[in-house]
Every structure is written in C-alpha cells, then in structure tokens.
Design a protein around this motif. Sequence first.
Motif, short mmCIF file in Angstrom:
data_model
loop_
_atom_site.label_atom_id
_atom_site.label_comp_id
_atom_site.label_asym_id
_atom_site.label_seq_id
_atom_site.Cartn_x
_atom_site.Cartn_y
_atom_site.Cartn_z
N TYR A 150 50.56 61.64 21.81
CA TYR A 150 51.38 60.73 22.60
C TYR A 150 50.83 60.65 24.02
O TYR A 150 50.44 61.66 24.61
CB TYR A 150 52.83 61.21 22.63
CG TYR A 150 53.69 60.35 23.52
CD1 TYR A 150 54.15 59.11 23.07
CD2 TYR A 150 54.00 60.74 24.81
CE1 TYR A 150 54.93 58.30 23.88
CE2 TYR A 150 54.76 59.94 25.64
CZ TYR A 150 55.22 58.72 25.17
OH TYR A 150 55.98 57.92 25.98
N VAL A 154 51.95 59.14 15.66
CA VAL A 154 51.77 59.63 17.02
C VAL A 154 52.42 61.00 17.09
O VAL A 154 53.57 61.17 16.69
CB VAL A 154 52.43 58.68 18.04
CG1 VAL A 154 52.34 59.25 19.45
CG2 VAL A 154 51.82 57.31 17.99
N VAL A 195 54.14 63.82 19.12
CA VAL A 195 54.85 64.06 20.36
C VAL A 195 54.90 65.57 20.57
O VAL A 195 55.41 66.29 19.71
CB VAL A 195 56.28 63.47 20.30
CG1 VAL A 195 57.02 63.73 21.60
CG2 VAL A 195 56.22 61.98 19.99
#
Length: 148
Positions: A91, A128, A130
Amino acid sequence: MATNESGGTKLEGGTAGGTRGTTTIADSVVSTIAGIAVRETDGVHNVGTGPSRALGAVKDKVSRSSDPGRGVKVEVGEKQTAIDVDIVVEYGVPIADTARSLRTNVTDAVETMTGLEVVEINVNITDVHVPGSDDDEDEDESSSRRVR
C-alpha cells in the motif's frame, strides 16, 4: 540457434567459445529466474494469486523449501520468451512505478542469464497489502469475535 524441445530451450554452441554441443534451458529455469527478480523488486509484497499463495505456503512447509517460480508463467520460444506475473503490491507504492521496475529487473535477469529476448511481461496486480493487516491476524481476530 535455439530450439524449443519438450518444455525447454536448446541453445546450440558456437565456434566463438571453442566448445561444440548444446545447452538446454528448461522453462522452469526461466520461471525461477523471473520469480527471483520479481521478489527483489521494491513495492512487491508477494507473488501469486490468493489460492496459489496458500497452496504454495503449505507445499513450502511440507517440502521445507520454497518455489521461486510460483506466481510466474512463462512461454519460451526459440529465441524469445513472454512472462506473466501475478503480484500483491505494498500500500502507498505507485503501482505504475513498481510495474516498470519489475519489468526492468525481470528483463535484465532473464536476458543476462539465458540469452533469450524478453518480448513481453504482463503484470497482474491481484491485491494490495496494507501493513498491520496480515491474513493470520485477521483470522485470529475474527475467530475470537465469533458468536458461540
């Protein structure tokens, strides 16, 4: 001259090196080289799709080794190769820059080590990552909140 025979590329020895004979490069070798180069790219968190990563993690634990070619598909011709890669990005990292760096790293590694021309690298961003939201932590938290 290179020829594709049974999942590999056969490079014929020339007179420049003084040695005659053939060198055969298996498709899995190209996949491994590309996979290592992908993993060394800044911004790439993981390689492969969700199911392949899960299956690969189990396989890695059982065999006590990892498969650097996981998440990488290659098509090898006589003198050229095309590569498809599934990745998870970090991210906050610009995806276009990460894809550009990945293509550069993979092209340099494969062309240098095999002598094959890389004509195409398709990068598929599957997720993605995180920071702080690892899958293991999510599973533990969700199981503790479950109504019994």
